[in-house]
Design a protein around this motif. Structure first.
Motif, PDB file in Angstrom:
ATOM      1  N   GLU A  84      56.735  22.043  22.099  1.00 28.82           N
ATOM      2  CA  GLU A  84      56.038  22.554  23.282  1.00 28.82           C
ATOM      3  C   GLU A  84      55.495  21.402  24.127  1.00 28.82           C
ATOM      4  O   GLU A  84      55.888  21.208  25.268  1.00 28.82           O
ATOM      5  N   ARG A  85      54.624  20.571  23.515  1.00 29.06           N
ATOM      6  CA  ARG A  85      53.998  19.482  24.261  1.00 29.06           C
ATOM      7  C   ARG A  85      53.242  18.601  23.284  1.00 29.06           C
ATOM      8  O   ARG A  85      53.128  18.911  22.088  1.00 29.06           O
ATOM      9  N   LEU A  86      52.699  17.496  23.789  1.00 28.33           N
ATOM     10  CA  LEU A  86      51.803  16.655  23.015  1.00 28.33           C
ATOM     11  C   LEU A  86      50.373  17.161  23.162  1.00 28.33           C
ATOM     12  O   LEU A  86      49.965  17.610  24.245  1.00 28.33           O
ATOM     13  N   ALA A  87      49.629  17.094  22.081  1.00 31.65           N
ATOM     14  CA  ALA A  87      48.201  17.383  22.123  1.00 31.65           C
ATOM     15  C   ALA A  87      47.464  16.054  21.954  1.00 31.65           C
ATOM     16  O   ALA A  87      47.616  15.384  20.926  1.00 31.65           O
ATOM     17  N   ILE A  88      46.687  15.663  22.963  1.00 30.10           N
ATOM     18  CA  ILE A  88      46.008  14.368  22.945  1.00 30.10           C
ATOM     19  C   ILE A  88      44.509  14.597  23.101  1.00 30.10           C
ATOM     20  O   ILE A  88      44.043  15.146  24.104  1.00 30.10           O
ATOM     21  N   THR A  89      43.753  14.211  22.068  1.00 31.21           N
ATOM     22  CA  THR A  89      42.302  14.283  22.117  1.00 31.21           C
ATOM     23  C   THR A  89      41.757  12.942  21.647  1.00 31.21           C
ATOM     24  O   THR A  89      41.877  12.592  20.474  1.00 31.21           O
ATOM     25  N   GLY A  90      41.176  12.179  22.564  1.00 27.68           N
ATOM     26  CA  GLY A  90      40.739  10.838  22.220  1.00 27.68           C
ATOM     27  C   GLY A  90      41.940  10.006  21.800  1.00 27.68           C
ATOM     28  O   GLY A  90      42.912   9.875  22.537  1.00 27.68           O
ATOM     29  N   CYS A  91      41.894   9.440  20.597  1.00 18.44           N
ATOM     30  CA  CYS A  91      43.013   8.652  20.094  1.00 18.44           C
ATOM     31  C   CYS A  91      43.934   9.465  19.187  1.00 18.44           C
ATOM     32  O   CYS A  91      44.890   8.930  18.631  1.00 18.44           O
ATOM     33  N   GLU A  92      43.648  10.758  19.018  1.00 21.37           N
ATOM     34  CA  GLU A  92      44.493  11.613  18.171  1.00 21.37           C
ATOM     35  C   GLU A  92      45.624  12.203  19.003  1.00 21.37           C
ATOM     36  O   GLU A  92      45.390  12.841  20.035  1.00 21.37           O
ATOM     37  N   VAL A  93      46.857  11.994  18.552  1.00 19.33           N
ATOM     38  CA  VAL A  93      48.039  12.502  19.250  1.00 19.33           C
ATOM     39  C   VAL A  93      48.885  13.293  18.268  1.00 19.33           C
ATOM     40  O   VAL A  93      49.306  12.777  17.230  1.00 19.33           O
ATOM     41  N   ASP A  94      49.126  14.560  18.583  1.00 18.31           N
ATOM     42  CA  ASP A  94      49.954  15.430  17.744  1.00 18.31           C
ATOM     43  C   ASP A  94      51.062  16.054  18.566  1.00 18.31           C
ATOM     44  O   ASP A  94      50.905  16.296  19.779  1.00 18.31           O
TER      45      ASP A  94
END
Length: 468
Positions: A158-168
């Motif tokens: 679907e997409r990348l999830a980016i929160t701060g330095c966390e990338v999933d």
């Protein structure tokens, strides 16, 4: 074979759960899919916590959501192979962005055997039973294994999830789409595997498709260039066939070797995995052939007793086994059923001719892309294969390293096609006299050590040592 199944943790599983947690703590700094088991010293309390998570009225914290904790196990074995957690709904925030519906993990000693995929497929059925129509799974950007598992089970990026330095990476699996018949066969095979052989059963569907729709196995050894490999192999078979020899061919394909050996007056047991190949094999049997055909695979020859056969041929299975453990098991099984003093033939596909011809000369695959995907090491150009790649490629040093584990005496190491693959068009145009001359040349050089890696195929012939 005992099937795999998912079960919820109970107090009766306390010791097995503790063993699973202790192994995680020894090898990992964190765990996945186990409701925080890594942090729990009180196993019975963790089991109670999992029960509380199943009901909205008993959730330990208001920001939690209902979830089911499962363990992957195999019938008859108390060991926990992996754990997987199913969240029945997602709450806005971190869970909906990075957590997803399902988290899973496999115990360190059981990884890279296909258990993650088997476990996820079983959990998807649990999700369907809860009425979910699609599920979200997230994996770390650098977790290639998890990405592969999710995609193999139908995950669509679907997409990348980016929160701060966390990338999933976020993937959705649509549960309304019914598996195709081929997927059902693959799933059934994967769930019935045992002793670390899940990968072998997962590759069955790829092999069936390849040999049924993409490749003429029956005609491979009858072409002029294919005859070189066939005649070379039979030259050595004849050298070691003794009168009244009882022969086993594992991975017999459509039976070219088995039928030839039967024509020479020998009783043959033939084991073949692919149904299409077996059908062709049976169609070409003659009343004079003393051949028994069994559908099976090289990893499990339990239908045969120890020390049964005078000669064992393993001419195809090692093309399609992708881990050292599987290759070791196939050779060990071949040795087990062969008499002391008996001779075993093993065939391999080689790296360098495939890279040079298919990657650089014929552009059968995009070699730059294979390097980028990690399929080809850019330093030493060793290859990494998976079931969808069909063929496992090795070098002689790989074979030597593996065979050092066995009590055998090497008799010959042969390049069975050698230069034939490089001049196949010229060979197909040779008159019989020139072809006969080429065969004599080939036979004279096919064991030269300095030429061992020049062809597509090699043959390792060794003797099982006598019992002292």
């Amino acid at each position: 074979m005992p099937p795999l199944y998912l079960t919820k943790p109970t107090q009766a599983h306390t010791e097995a759960i503790r063993n699973y947690r202790d192994e995680l703590r020894t090898h990992d700094t964190h765990s996945h899919g186990d409701s925080g088991l890594y942090k729990w010293d009180d196993i019975p309390a963790w089991v109670d916590f999992c029960r509380q998570m199943e009901n909205a009225k008993t959730l330990p914290k208001p920001d939690y959501v209902e979830a089911d904790q499962y363990m992957l196990m195999q019938e008859g074995d108390p060991k926990i192979l992996g754990m997987i957690s199913l969240r029945r709904r997602l709450k806005e925030g971190y869970l909906a962005e990075h957590g997803g519906h399902i988290g899973y993990g496999v115990r360190p000693s059981q990884r890279r055997k296909g258990y993650a995929k088997a476990m996820l497929k079983l959990c998807l059925e649990k999700a369907r039973a809860h009425g979910l129509t699609k599920v979200l799974l997230c994996c770390d950007l650098d977790n290639a294994g998890s990405r592969s598992t999710i995609q193999a089970c139908g995950g669509q990026f679907e997409r990348l999830a980016i929160t701060g330095c966390e990338v999933d990476e976020r993937y959705w699996i649509n549960l309304n789409e019914s598996p195709t018949p081929a997927e059902n066969r693959e799933q059934s095979n994967a769930f019935s595997a045992t002793d670390g052989t899940v990968l072998m059963y997962e590759c069955t569907n790829h092999l069936n498709n390849y040999y049924t729709t993409n490749y003429n196995e029956h005609g491979r050894l009858t072409s002029r260039h294919g005859l070189v490999e066939y005649l070379t192999t039979m030259r050595y078979v004849e050298q070691y066939l003794t009168p009244e020899a009882y022969v086993l061919e594992i991975g017999a394909g459509t039976g070219r070797y088995s039928r030839t050996i039967a024509d020479m007056g020998h009783k043959v047991e033939a084991v073949e995995l692919v149904p299409t190949n077996i059908e062709i094999f049976r169609e070409n049997l003659q009343p004079t052939h003393d051949i028994n055909i069994t559908q099976g695979n090289a990893l499990d020859l339990s239908m045969f007793a120890d020390n049964t056969f005078d000669m064992t041929l393993l001419l195809g299975p090692l093309y399609h086994l992708y881990t050292d453990k599987e290759k070791h098991q196939a050779i060990q099984e071949a040795l087990r059923v062969t008499k002391p003093g008996g001779v075993i033939f093993t065939a391999y596909c080689l790296v360098d001719a495939s890279i040079t011809l298919s990657g650089f000369a014929n552009n059968s695959f995009d070699i730059k892309q294979y390097v980028q995907r990690g399929k080809i090491n850019p330093t030493n150009f060793a290859t990494t294969s998976e079931p969808e790649d069909i063929f496992e490629l090795v070098r002689k040093e790989d074979i030597d390293r593996m065979m050092a584990n066995f009590a055998v005496e090497r008799l010959h190491y042969i390049a069975t096609d050698l230069f034939t693959i490089w001049i196949r068009d010229a060979i197909s145009q040779m008159d019989d006299e020139t072809f006969a001359l080429y065969l004599r040349y080939h036979f004279s050089v096919c064991e030269r050590e300095d030429l061992a890696g020049a062809g597509h195929h090699s043959l390792d012939i060794f003797r099982k040592r006598e019992i002292e």
